[in-house]
Scaffold this motif. Structure first.
Motif, PDB file in Angstrom:
ATOM      1  N   LYS A 114      42.811  38.052  -8.366  1.00  0.00           N
ATOM      2  CA  LYS A 114      43.544  37.483  -7.341  1.00  0.00           C
ATOM      3  C   LYS A 114      44.793  37.533  -7.166  1.00  0.00           C
ATOM      4  O   LYS A 114      46.193  37.665  -6.874  1.00  0.00           O
ATOM      5  CB  LYS A 114      42.874  37.480  -6.107  1.00  0.00           C
ATOM      6  CG  LYS A 114      42.759  38.158  -4.563  1.00  0.00           C
ATOM      7  CD  LYS A 114      41.725  37.838  -3.486  1.00  0.00           C
ATOM      8  CE  LYS A 114      41.606  36.617  -3.378  1.00  0.00           C
ATOM      9  NZ  LYS A 114      40.820  36.549  -2.439  1.00  0.00           N
ATOM     10  N   SER A 166      35.552  39.548  -4.167  1.00  0.00           N
ATOM     11  CA  SER A 166      35.804  38.344  -3.105  1.00  0.00           C
ATOM     12  C   SER A 166      36.302  39.082  -1.743  1.00  0.00           C
ATOM     13  O   SER A 166      36.003  37.828  -0.840  1.00  0.00           O
ATOM     14  CB  SER A 166      36.075  37.555  -3.155  1.00  0.00           C
ATOM     15  OG  SER A 166      37.751  37.197  -3.645  1.00  0.00           O
ATOM     16  N   LEU A 167      37.052  39.968  -1.639  1.00  0.00           N
ATOM     17  CA  LEU A 167      37.753  40.254  -0.087  1.00  0.00           C
ATOM     18  C   LEU A 167      36.492  40.434   0.569  1.00  0.00           C
ATOM     19  O   LEU A 167      37.018  41.423   1.694  1.00  0.00           O
ATOM     20  CB  LEU A 167      38.319  41.512  -0.898  1.00  0.00           C
ATOM     21  CG  LEU A 167      40.008  41.251  -1.236  1.00  0.00           C
ATOM     22  CD1 LEU A 167      40.815  41.902  -1.638  1.00  0.00           C
ATOM     23  CD2 LEU A 167      40.210  40.167  -0.198  1.00  0.00           C
ATOM     24  N   GLY A 168      35.184  41.724   0.110  1.00  0.00           N
ATOM     25  CA  GLY A 168      34.141  41.208   1.605  1.00  0.00           C
ATOM     26  C   GLY A 168      33.532  42.194   1.183  1.00  0.00           C
ATOM     27  O   GLY A 168      33.422  43.012   0.150  1.00  0.00           O
ATOM     28  N   ARG A 184      41.996  41.609   6.708  1.00  0.00           N
ATOM     29  CA  ARG A 184      41.697  40.115   6.727  1.00  0.00           C
ATOM     30  C   ARG A 184      41.776  39.192   6.525  1.00  0.00           C
ATOM     31  O   ARG A 184      41.414  37.924   6.499  1.00  0.00           O
ATOM     32  CB  ARG A 184      40.124  40.064   6.612  1.00  0.00           C
ATOM     33  CG  ARG A 184      39.311  41.047   8.065  1.00  0.00           C
ATOM     34  CD  ARG A 184      37.540  41.338   7.912  1.00  0.00           C
ATOM     35  NE  ARG A 184      37.368  41.701   6.533  1.00  0.00           N
ATOM     36  CZ  ARG A 184      36.758  43.083   6.224  1.00  0.00           C
ATOM     37  NH1 ARG A 184      36.937  43.845   7.594  1.00  0.00           N
ATOM     38  NH2 ARG A 184      36.235  43.172   5.024  1.00  0.00           N
ATOM     39  N   HIS A 185      42.342  39.164   5.656  1.00  0.00           N
ATOM     40  CA  HIS A 185      42.765  38.505   4.264  1.00  0.00           C
ATOM     41  C   HIS A 185      44.883  38.735   4.019  1.00  0.00           C
ATOM     42  O   HIS A 185      45.056  39.099   2.832  1.00  0.00           O
ATOM     43  CB  HIS A 185      42.771  38.870   2.614  1.00  0.00           C
ATOM     44  CG  HIS A 185      41.180  38.052   2.494  1.00  0.00           C
ATOM     45  ND1 HIS A 185      39.877  39.642   3.096  1.00  0.00           N
ATOM     46  CD2 HIS A 185      40.009  37.023   2.272  1.00  0.00           C
ATOM     47  CE1 HIS A 185      38.700  39.103   3.326  1.00  0.00           C
ATOM     48  NE2 HIS A 185      38.859  37.876   2.732  1.00  0.00           N
ATOM     49  N   LYS A 186      44.952  37.998   5.169  1.00  0.00           N
ATOM     50  CA  LYS A 186      46.723  38.195   5.332  1.00  0.00           C
ATOM     51  C   LYS A 186      47.370  37.076   4.184  1.00  0.00           C
ATOM     52  O   LYS A 186      48.403  38.284   3.609  1.00  0.00           O
ATOM     53  CB  LYS A 186      46.931  37.465   6.522  1.00  0.00           C
ATOM     54  CG  LYS A 186      46.096  38.294   7.801  1.00  0.00           C
ATOM     55  CD  LYS A 186      46.985  39.678   8.048  1.00  0.00           C
ATOM     56  CE  LYS A 186      46.424  40.421   9.470  1.00  0.00           C
ATOM     57  NZ  LYS A 186      47.142  41.673   9.301  1.00  0.00           N
ATOM     58  N   ASP A 187      46.982  35.899   3.507  1.00  0.00           N
ATOM     59  CA  ASP A 187      47.585  35.491   2.823  1.00  0.00           C
ATOM     60  C   ASP A 187      47.953  35.729   1.409  1.00  0.00           C
ATOM     61  O   ASP A 187      48.996  36.460   0.960  1.00  0.00           O
ATOM     62  CB  ASP A 187      47.237  34.391   2.133  1.00  0.00           C
ATOM     63  CG  ASP A 187      47.237  32.604   3.386  1.00  0.00           C
ATOM     64  OD1 ASP A 187      47.954  33.462   4.171  1.00  0.00           O
ATOM     65  OD2 ASP A 187      46.091  32.148   2.907  1.00  0.00           O
ATOM     66  N   PHE A 188      46.711  37.101   1.407  1.00  0.00           N
ATOM     67  CA  PHE A 188      46.914  37.790  -0.041  1.00  0.00           C
ATOM     68  C   PHE A 188      47.240  39.224  -0.265  1.00  0.00           C
ATOM     69  O   PHE A 188      48.586  39.800  -0.482  1.00  0.00           O
ATOM     70  CB  PHE A 188      45.381  38.161  -0.259  1.00  0.00           C
ATOM     71  CG  PHE A 188      44.958  39.300  -1.713  1.00  0.00           C
ATOM     72  CD1 PHE A 188      45.179  39.456  -3.138  1.00  0.00           C
ATOM     73  CD2 PHE A 188      45.038  41.590  -1.362  1.00  0.00           C
ATOM     74  CE1 PHE A 188      45.219  40.436  -3.757  1.00  0.00           C
ATOM     75  CE2 PHE A 188      44.546  41.752  -2.142  1.00  0.00           C
ATOM     76  CZ  PHE A 188      44.795  41.526  -3.728  1.00  0.00           C
ATOM     77  N   GLN A 189      47.647  39.660   1.072  1.00  0.00           N
ATOM     78  CA  GLN A 189      48.312  40.865   1.572  1.00  0.00           C
ATOM     79  C   GLN A 189      49.612  40.576   1.909  1.00  0.00           C
ATOM     80  O   GLN A 189      50.175  41.634   1.425  1.00  0.00           O
ATOM     81  CB  GLN A 189      47.874  41.402   3.193  1.00  0.00           C
ATOM     82  CG  GLN A 189      48.367  42.535   3.476  1.00  0.00           C
ATOM     83  CD  GLN A 189      47.930  42.652   5.438  1.00  0.00           C
ATOM     84  OE1 GLN A 189      47.704  42.309   5.800  1.00  0.00           O
ATOM     85  NE2 GLN A 189      47.578  44.399   4.822  1.00  0.00           N
ATOM     86  N   ALA A 216      39.629  45.722   5.594  1.00  0.00           N
ATOM     87  CA  ALA A 216      39.977  44.055   3.842  1.00  0.00           C
ATOM     88  C   ALA A 216      41.085  43.381   4.069  1.00  0.00           C
ATOM     89  O   ALA A 216      40.914  42.077   4.037  1.00  0.00           O
ATOM     90  CB  ALA A 216      38.684  44.632   3.321  1.00  0.00           C
TER      91      ALA A 216
END
Length: 266
Positions: free
Chosen positions: A137, A215-217, A159-164, A156
């Motif tokens: 990732k 791991s995103l959901g 919910r994962h703002k840092d990755f986005q 998803a």
């Protein structure tokens, strides 16, 4: 206005009305609270849950399950392709009676939709080409990924703002099939996709893709209905429990997915 023009205008109005009515869901019975025919809203390009085969026929896991449920309910079903990004509006307006096509149960959707009990597990996968230098990732920083508009993959990401925020761009498609086509030719670096769709597509293109993260959901699928349609919800839960107990869901899962990833329904 000339008489001929009036006749033409009236004919067009009638045709339009018939077309609108034909696409509407059926009103519930006053005695049972359940419609005498169930219109199922779906995305017809979502393999292996519901899609069109080479002959243009609707096939897939959810199609088979819905047909079996229809027999046991004694209520005919009709499948209607809709804009999946506007699925909640299609349900609320009465265009369709249920949403049944790999619909993920999310807190956001539960605010506006009544769900059946969950019947299948699902994950969010990050998929890349097999020759990609991306291995996890973190390697997606500054890269472009694709996903389906209106899908749980969007939820998803939210919910994962840092990755986005680490991504250069998120390209949204009408369906996952087109996202995979762009990935295959290098227009995007990866696809965030429901595991049932991703693994099915990867099997059809052996050696072309690989999963680098899941791991995103973890999610579950359910049948979506209007909140006021409690009698239909109760009937659906009962018949889905029967399909779970007698092994029908398990057999259909193995047929379409190669393994039983259904959930036990009580």
């Amino acid at each position: 206005m000339k008489k001929r023009s009036i006749n033409i205008w009236m004919t067009l109005v009638i045709v339009m009305c018939v077309a609108v009515l034909a696409g509407c869901g059926h009103k519930p019975s006053e005695t049972t609270g359940i419609p005498d025919k169930i219109i199922i809203g779906m995305d017809d390009n979502f393999p292996p849950m519901g899609f069109r085969d080479d002959q243009g026929q609707l096939v897939g896991f959810d199609i088979d399950v819905a047909k079996e449920a229809s027999k046991r309910l004694g209520i005919p079903v009709e499948f209607q392709s809709i804009d999946w990004d506007s699925k909640e509006a299609a349900l609320k307006s009465g265009q369709v009676d249920v949403l049944w096509n790999g619909l993920t149960i999310t807190p956001e959707r539960q605010k506006v939709i009544a769900f059946s009990k969950p019947y299948m597990k699902n994950d969010q996968l990050l998929v890349v080409r097999s020759d990609s230098p991306i291995h996890d990732k973190q390697d997606f920083s500054g890269k472009c990924i694709g996903t389906q508009e209106g899908s749980s993959s969007i939820d998803a990401l939210n919910r994962h703002k840092d990755f986005q925020r680490s991504l250069k761009d998120v390209k949204k498609y009408g369906d996952y099939v087109n996202a995979f086509m762009d990935l295959e030719v290098g227009r995007i670096d990866g696809v965030l996709v429901d595991s049932v769709v991703g693994r099915y597509y990867m099997e059809k293109k052996p050696g072309k893709f690989k999963v680098v993260d899941k791991s995103l959901g973890e999610e579950t699928f359910g049948i979506g209905m209007r909140k006021e349609d409690k009698p239909l919800q109760d009937k659906m839960n009962k018949v889905m429990a029967e399909l779970s107990r007698d092994g029908t869901l398990s057999a259909l899962s193995k047929k379409w997915l190669g393994d039983d990833i259904t959930m036990k329904i009580q």
